[in-house]
Design an enzyme around this catalytic site. Structure first.
Site, PDB file in Angstrom:
ATOM      1  N   GLU A  31       0.880  -1.170   0.000  1.00 24.99           N
ATOM      2  CA  GLU A  31       0.000   0.000   0.000  1.00 24.99           C
ATOM      3  C   GLU A  31       0.919   1.222   0.000  1.00 24.99           C
ATOM      4  O   GLU A  31       1.811   1.316   0.848  1.00 24.99           O
ATOM      5  CB  GLU A  31      -0.865  -0.021   1.263  1.00 24.99           C
ATOM      6  CG  GLU A  31      -1.947   1.021   1.238  1.00 24.99           C
ATOM      7  CD  GLU A  31      -2.834   0.995   2.485  1.00 24.99           C
ATOM      8  OE1 GLU A  31      -2.864  -0.027   3.187  1.00 24.99           O
ATOM      9  OE2 GLU A  31      -3.488   2.023   2.722  1.00 24.99           O
ATOM     10  N   ARG A 256       5.428 -13.012   9.527  1.00 28.85           N
ATOM     11  CA  ARG A 256       6.113 -11.771   9.192  1.00 28.85           C
ATOM     12  C   ARG A 256       7.449 -11.692   9.927  1.00 28.85           C
ATOM     13  O   ARG A 256       7.680 -12.365  10.919  1.00 28.85           O
ATOM     14  CB  ARG A 256       5.238 -10.553   9.443  1.00 28.85           C
ATOM     15  CG  ARG A 256       4.815 -10.277  10.855  1.00 28.85           C
ATOM     16  CD  ARG A 256       4.140  -8.895  10.965  1.00 28.85           C
ATOM     17  NE  ARG A 256       3.112  -8.630   9.946  1.00 28.85           N
ATOM     18  CZ  ARG A 256       3.012  -7.491   9.248  1.00 28.85           C
ATOM     19  NH1 ARG A 256       3.860  -6.519   9.422  1.00 28.85           N
ATOM     20  NH2 ARG A 256       2.060  -7.304   8.393  1.00 28.85           N
ATOM     21  N   LYS A 266       4.317   1.126  10.085  1.00 28.27           N
ATOM     22  CA  LYS A 266       4.433   2.328   9.256  1.00 28.27           C
ATOM     23  C   LYS A 266       3.991   3.566  10.029  1.00 28.27           C
ATOM     24  O   LYS A 266       4.518   4.648   9.814  1.00 28.27           O
ATOM     25  CB  LYS A 266       3.566   2.185   7.999  1.00 28.27           C
ATOM     26  CG  LYS A 266       4.187   1.299   6.942  1.00 28.27           C
ATOM     27  CD  LYS A 266       3.367   1.420   5.663  1.00 28.27           C
ATOM     28  CE  LYS A 266       3.415   0.147   4.864  1.00 28.27           C
ATOM     29  NZ  LYS A 266       2.352   0.090   3.868  1.00 28.27           N
TER      30      LYS A 266
HETATM   31  P1  ATP Z   1      -0.200  -1.653   6.700  1.00 28.05           P
HETATM   32  O1  ATP Z   1      -1.009  -2.598   5.854  1.00 28.05           O
HETATM   33  O2  ATP Z   1      -0.489  -1.693   8.139  1.00 28.05           O
HETATM   34  O3  ATP Z   1      -0.090  -0.276   6.153  1.00 28.05           O
HETATM   35  P2  ATP Z   1       1.974  -3.367   5.978  1.00 28.05           P
HETATM   36  O4  ATP Z   1       3.308  -3.397   6.623  1.00 28.05           O
HETATM   37  O5  ATP Z   1       1.142  -4.584   5.958  1.00 28.05           O
HETATM   38  O6  ATP Z   1       1.277  -2.158   6.668  1.00 28.05           O
HETATM   39  P3  ATP Z   1       1.735  -3.276   3.118  1.00 28.05           P
HETATM   40  O7  ATP Z   1       2.104  -2.181   2.219  1.00 28.05           O
HETATM   41  O8  ATP Z   1       0.330  -3.736   3.139  1.00 28.05           O
HETATM   42  O9  ATP Z   1       2.185  -2.801   4.543  1.00 28.05           O
HETATM   43  O10 ATP Z   1       2.709  -4.497   2.890  1.00 28.05           O
HETATM   44  C1  ATP Z   1       2.975  -5.051   1.640  1.00 28.05           C
HETATM   45  C2  ATP Z   1       3.327  -6.490   1.793  1.00 28.05           C
HETATM   46  O11 ATP Z   1       4.436  -6.654   2.654  1.00 28.05           O
HETATM   47  C3  ATP Z   1       2.183  -7.272   2.391  1.00 28.05           C
HETATM   48  O12 ATP Z   1       1.966  -8.408   1.594  1.00 28.05           O
HETATM   49  C4  ATP Z   1       2.657  -7.640   3.756  1.00 28.05           C
HETATM   50  O13 ATP Z   1       2.168  -8.897   4.142  1.00 28.05           O
HETATM   51  C5  ATP Z   1       4.164  -7.644   3.618  1.00 28.05           C
HETATM   52  N1  ATP Z   1       4.806  -7.303   4.878  1.00 28.05           N
HETATM   53  C6  ATP Z   1       4.629  -6.193   5.614  1.00 28.05           C
HETATM   54  N2  ATP Z   1       5.346  -6.227   6.732  1.00 28.05           N
HETATM   55  C7  ATP Z   1       6.031  -7.398   6.723  1.00 28.05           C
HETATM   56  C8  ATP Z   1       6.950  -8.041   7.616  1.00 28.05           C
HETATM   57  N3  ATP Z   1       7.325  -7.467   8.754  1.00 28.05           N
HETATM   58  N4  ATP Z   1       7.439  -9.251   7.269  1.00 28.05           N
HETATM   59  C9  ATP Z   1       7.074  -9.831   6.114  1.00 28.05           C
HETATM   60  N5  ATP Z   1       6.213  -9.292   5.236  1.00 28.05           N
HETATM   61  C10 ATP Z   1       5.691  -8.088   5.523  1.00 28.05           C
END
Ligand code: ATP
Ligand code: MG
Length: 561
Positions: A31, A256, A266
């Site tokens: 995102e 994760r 974030k």
């Molecule tokens: P949010 O959705 O709360 O804004 P997010 O960290 O999930 O934060 P995204 O942009 O949705 O951010 O993440 C993109 C991809 O990265 C998603 O598929 C998510 O599962 C993966 N991702 C995010 N944080 C991690 C992590 N700490 N370890 C592994 N994969 C991650």
């Protein structure tokens, strides 16, 4: 050595050998509401990594369904970071917003089939009606609206007739389902806001859960690899795809990545930036990919770190020392060596002629003979590291002290003859002599010295500013604070110290911005790619040569544990 396969690999290989799929397609769907961090790097390595390994394709797709928090700046930083990590996507970059029409059509299908309805409850009421894990939900009073009315209202929602929050489109599933995600989730909400790509074309926007599974389906993703928190959403995605009778990707969840001594939310990272706790998203102390790049970490070391961690089904926290180890290993092999004096103390070689400058030869990288050699100017006035001299030295101090002989790296043996102090009693200069017979650093008579010091010529060296970074937080899990506390209270007040008067040998002029080198005995340093001065070079410390923190931690633990 046979490679042990993780559970995702096993599934992919089974699907390929059974002929279920000829080509695998994965995706990385960020995102665009922040910069990518090391956790994302893990996900990138998994998704792009599998695509690479099995000759498939990985889509870079921006999950831009939320107009309010998304910005172009984030989009371009994400593209840059994925590319920098060394991965390539299919023909073009994809955007969830490109599917808005298709998503809308699918939503109308659900409405027409009596599987979705327009609900006038407020967000708060919907929340109250949802129930809890132990209490079943209550049906919305609008749940049994006639299909025609739902369709009419939905179209008018789209046409902009209603205000924000006054209506939503909800799926009609089951308010008693043990899975809260299945209790008539919201599919569309009204938001009279411009979108970074679709402008003002829409005033209703799809919710994440509605959009996400559809995006994967539309793109023909074979293996939708995501983090564990989406396990409970899978039944909902399944339900949508079944109702619509469209292509159904297989979703597989993995744990994760968490890292100690840092935060990865974030929201918190944004707070660090906006609260000026750091200089920006790419501050070298940030766990962001851009921060690590500026700090001097290479893509290879980040990829190696991700690979070493493997793919897990269970949440865990990786030690940041492991990442630093990976960085060191990589740099040890390829970083060019130079001599830089961070905190200089002047020494005068009394028996070396005043105007003479001699050149000695230094090895550029002992790990890589092809890196060759360089010339280093040696002169009467030199700088050594202040900490390499002690007036009242203990027995085990093998560096310079009065009357003792040490080696200057690549140059000569020197002996300290006299100490010069200022009116405050501080040492400002050392008077030394050198042995001309010891050129290159060894004595023809075979006598040995215990200490070898790095040095630079006073006249023939360049000024530099050195930024020493330490961990941004003092606690292992900075996000964890007691009631009423705030994670910023765990910030390390000494995470940055700036040295202004450092000196470096002139050969460093060939180093490019963003390149990481080693200052012998001091660590790895990266020529800063952002800040620039006409007067001096700016180096960021990437990582120390050894894991000093571990030792300190152990000491602390031993003392207090
Ligand atoms: P949010 O959705 O709360 O804004 P997010 O960290 O999930 O934060 P995204 O942009 O949705 O951010 O993440 C993109 C991809 O990265 C998603 O598929 C998510 O599962 C993966 N991702 C995010 N944080 C991690 C992590 N700490 N370890 C592994 N994969 C991650
Ligand atoms: Mg997310």
């Amino acid at each position: 050595m046979t490679e042990s396969k993780n559970f995702i690999q096993q599934i992919i290989e089974d699907d390929l050998s059974s002929g279920k799929h000829k080509n695998i397609i994965t995706r990385f769907p960020p995102e665009p509401n922040g910069y990518l961090h090391i956790g994302h790097a893990k996900s990138i390595c998994i998704n792009f990594g599998f695509a690479e390994k099995y000759n498939g394709q990985c889509n870079l797709r921006f999950d831009d369904t939320n107009p309010s928090k998304e910005e172009e700046e984030y989009v371009s930083s994400i593209i840059e970071d994925v590319r920098w990590l060394g991965f390539e996507w299919g023909d073009k970059i994809l955007y969830a917003s490109d599917y808005f029409d298709e998503m809308y059509t699918h939503a109308e299908t659900l409405v027409k089939n009596g599987k979705a309805f327009i609900c006038d409850l407020s967000a708060e009421e919907i929340n109250q009606f949802r129930g809890t894990l132990t209490k079943s939900g209550r049906e919305s009073p609008f749940r049994n609206r006639p299909t025609d009315e739902n369709l009419d209202l939905f179209r008018r929602m789209k046409a902009g007739e209603f205000s924000n929050g006054s209506k939503v489109l909800r799926a009609k599933i089951d308010m008693n389902n043990s899975n809260l995600n299945m209790r008539d989730p919201v599919l569309y909400r009204i938001l009279h806001e411009s979108h970074h790509r679709t402008g003002d074309a829409w005033c209703i926007y799809p919710m994440y859960d509605w959009a996400h599974g559809l995006e994967d389906s539309i793109e023909g993703i074979t293996h939708s690899l995501c983090t564990l928190e989406f396990e409970d959403h899978r039944p909902l995605y399944d339900w949508f795809l079944e109702q619509l009778n469209v292509y159904h990707p297989r979703q597989i969840e993995f744990a994760r990545l968490n890292l100690n001594f840092t935060v990865m939310s974030k929201r918190m990272l944004l707070e660090l930036v906006e609260g000026n706790y750091v200089s920006g998203w790419n501050d070298p102390r940030m766990p962001t990919i851009s921060g690590m790049r500026r700090r001097g970490y290479s893509p290879a070391s980040i990829r190696k770190f991700a690979e070493n961690l493997g793919v897990a089904k269970r949440e865990m926290t990786a030690d940041i020392a492991l990442l630093e180890h990976s960085v060191r290993e990589d740099l040890n092999k390829r970083a060019l060596r130079f001599m830089g004096v961070l905190d200089p103390l002047k020494i005068v070689i009394e028996n070396f002629p005043e105007d003479k400058v001699e050149e000695v030869e230094g090895i550029n990288n002992p790990e890589d003979p092809s890196a060759g050699k360089r010339k280093i100017p040696f002169s009467r006035e030199l700088f050594i590291e202040k900490s390499d001299f002690m007036e009242d030295a203990p027995k085990k101090f093998f560096r310079l002290t009065l009357g003792k002989e040490v080696r200057l790296r690549y140059a000569y043996f020197i002996t300290c003859k006299d100490i010069i102090k200022n009116e405050n009693g501080e040492i400002v200069e050392l008077r030394c002599t050198y042995d001309p017979e010891t050129k290159g650093g060894s004595a023809p008579d075979g006598r040995k010295v215990k200490g070898t010091l790095h040095w630079v010529s006073a006249e023939n060296s360049l000024p530099m500013e050195v930024r020493l970074y330490d961990r941004l937080f003092t606690t292992e899990n900075p996000a964890k604070v007691e009631e009423g506390g705030h994670f910023t209270q765990n910030i390390n007040p000494n995470s940055l110290s700036v040295l202004k008067g450092s000196r470096v040998e002139p050969a460093v002029q060939t180093v490019k911005k963003g390149e990481t080198i080693q200052f012998e005995r001091q660590g790895y340093f990266c020529l800063d790619s952002e800040d620039f001065s006409e007067q001096y070079l700016i180096f960021n410390r990437t990582v120390s040569l050894r894991d000093t923190w571990k030792k300190i931690q152990k000491k602390v633990d031993n003392n207090f544990g």
